[in-house]
Design a protein around this motif. Structure first.
Motif, mmCIF file in Angstrom:
data_model
loop_
_atom_site.group_PDB
_atom_site.id
_atom_site.type_symbol
_atom_site.label_atom_id
_atom_site.label_comp_id
_atom_site.label_asym_id
_atom_site.label_seq_id
_atom_site.Cartn_x
_atom_site.Cartn_y
_atom_site.Cartn_z
ATOM 1 N N LEU A 1 31.735 52.234 40.853
ATOM 2 C CA LEU A 1 31.008 51.137 41.707
ATOM 3 C C LEU A 1 30.827 49.948 40.756
ATOM 4 O O LEU A 1 31.127 48.713 41.489
ATOM 5 C CB LEU A 1 29.693 51.604 41.963
ATOM 6 C CG LEU A 1 28.774 50.663 42.837
ATOM 7 C CD1 LEU A 1 29.308 50.321 44.114
ATOM 8 C CD2 LEU A 1 27.275 51.508 43.115
ATOM 9 N N SER A 2 30.635 49.946 39.537
ATOM 10 C CA SER A 2 30.528 48.788 38.792
ATOM 11 C C SER A 2 31.866 48.245 38.715
ATOM 12 O O SER A 2 31.703 46.729 38.797
ATOM 13 C CB SER A 2 30.089 49.076 37.300
ATOM 14 O OG SER A 2 28.747 49.666 37.271
ATOM 15 N N LYS A 3 32.875 48.703 38.671
ATOM 16 C CA LYS A 3 34.041 47.991 38.621
ATOM 17 C C LYS A 3 34.443 47.301 40.116
ATOM 18 O O LYS A 3 35.018 46.114 40.121
ATOM 19 C CB LYS A 3 35.417 49.026 38.388
ATOM 20 C CG LYS A 3 35.336 49.513 37.006
ATOM 21 C CD LYS A 3 36.655 50.591 36.989
ATOM 22 C CE LYS A 3 36.618 51.259 35.611
ATOM 23 N NZ LYS A 3 37.599 52.218 35.520
ATOM 24 N N LEU A 4 34.160 48.028 40.979
ATOM 25 C CA LEU A 4 34.220 47.406 42.356
ATOM 26 C C LEU A 4 33.445 46.216 42.804
ATOM 27 O O LEU A 4 33.729 45.171 43.169
ATOM 28 C CB LEU A 4 34.121 48.393 43.368
ATOM 29 C CG LEU A 4 35.175 49.462 43.635
ATOM 30 C CD1 LEU A 4 34.595 50.523 44.480
ATOM 31 C CD2 LEU A 4 36.471 48.955 43.851
ATOM 32 N N ARG B 1 35.032 43.362 40.883
ATOM 33 C CA ARG B 1 36.136 42.601 41.528
ATOM 34 C C ARG B 1 35.767 41.927 42.719
ATOM 35 O O ARG B 1 36.206 40.885 42.950
ATOM 36 C CB ARG B 1 36.821 44.092 42.143
ATOM 37 C CG ARG B 1 37.905 44.696 41.040
ATOM 38 C CD ARG B 1 38.468 45.859 41.463
ATOM 39 N NE ARG B 1 39.552 45.417 42.503
ATOM 40 C CZ ARG B 1 40.172 46.325 43.462
ATOM 41 N NH1 ARG B 1 40.294 47.311 42.919
ATOM 42 N NH2 ARG B 1 41.074 45.696 43.997
ATOM 43 N N VAL B 2 34.528 42.189 43.358
ATOM 44 C CA VAL B 2 34.130 41.732 44.739
ATOM 45 C C VAL B 2 33.547 40.340 43.934
ATOM 46 O O VAL B 2 33.692 39.265 44.662
ATOM 47 C CB VAL B 2 33.084 42.495 45.453
ATOM 48 C CG1 VAL B 2 32.315 41.408 46.123
ATOM 49 C CG2 VAL B 2 33.526 43.552 45.977
ATOM 50 N N ASP B 3 32.782 40.430 42.765
ATOM 51 C CA ASP B 3 32.389 39.185 42.161
ATOM 52 C C ASP B 3 33.501 38.288 41.727
ATOM 53 O O ASP B 3 33.418 37.019 41.828
ATOM 54 C CB ASP B 3 31.377 39.492 41.011
ATOM 55 C CG ASP B 3 30.059 40.105 41.523
ATOM 56 O OD1 ASP B 3 29.843 40.058 42.644
ATOM 57 O OD2 ASP B 3 29.518 40.760 40.641
ATOM 58 N N ASP C 1 34.553 33.956 43.708
ATOM 59 C CA ASP C 1 34.499 32.662 43.170
ATOM 60 C C ASP C 1 35.499 31.692 43.528
ATOM 61 O O ASP C 1 35.791 30.653 43.269
ATOM 62 C CB ASP C 1 34.572 32.752 41.506
ATOM 63 C CG ASP C 1 35.833 33.205 41.096
ATOM 64 O OD1 ASP C 1 36.855 33.362 41.801
ATOM 65 O OD2 ASP C 1 36.095 33.606 39.923
ATOM 66 N N GLY C 2 36.207 32.419 44.696
ATOM 67 C CA GLY C 2 37.494 31.589 45.199
ATOM 68 C C GLY C 2 38.863 31.497 44.313
ATOM 69 O O GLY C 2 39.695 30.887 45.014
ATOM 70 N N SER C 3 38.877 31.941 43.372
ATOM 71 C CA SER C 3 40.236 32.287 42.351
ATOM 72 C C SER C 3 41.143 32.931 43.220
ATOM 73 O O SER C 3 42.487 32.777 43.036
ATOM 74 C CB SER C 3 39.833 32.318 41.103
ATOM 75 O OG SER C 3 39.478 33.639 41.069
ATOM 76 N N SER C 4 40.888 34.132 43.562
ATOM 77 C CA SER C 4 41.890 35.095 44.069
ATOM 78 C C SER C 4 42.260 35.027 45.602
ATOM 79 O O SER C 4 43.417 35.337 45.970
ATOM 80 C CB SER C 4 41.302 36.663 44.187
ATOM 81 O OG SER C 4 40.097 36.763 44.753
#
Length: 83
Positions: free
Chosen positions: A58-61, A64-66, A70-73
Motif C-alpha cells: 500500500l505504501s508503494k502504491l 506511485r499515485v503521489d 505531480d504531472g510528470s508521468s
C-alpha cells in the motif's frame, strides 16, 4: 466403621472412578484447548505477516499515485486508451 477395601455402599458410590472420569475429561479439554490455542497462534502469525506485506504494498502504491499527481508521468489532457 468403614467398608472393607473394594466394597461400596449404596449411599457412597465408588469415588475413584468418578474422579478419574472427571480428571480424564478435564485432561481431554485441556489438550483440545492447547491445540486450539496453538492453531490460533499460527494463524495470527500468518495474518500479521500478511498485514505487514499488504502495508508495504500500500505504501508503494501511495508513492506511485503521489508521483503521478505531480504531472510528470502523464499529461493532464491525455485521453485514456479506451477512448
Amino acid at each position: 466403621m468403614g467398608l472393607p477395601a473394594g466394597e461400596h455402599s449404596a449411599n457412597f458410590p465408588a469415588m475413584p472412578t468418578d474422579h478419574e472420569e472427571r480428571f480424564n475429561e478435564l485432561e481431554a479439554r485441556i489438550a483440545y484447548l492447547e491445540r486450539h490455542l496453538e492453531q490460533q497462534d499460527r494463524e495470527m502469525l500468518k495474518q500479521a505477516e500478511r498485514i505487514t506485506l499488504l502495508t508495504r504494498e500500500l505504501s508503494k502504491l501511495k508513492g506511485r499515485v503521489d508521483d503521478g499527481l505531480d504531472g510528470s508521468s502523464m499529461p493532464a489532457q491525455e485521453k485514456p486508451p479506451h477512448y
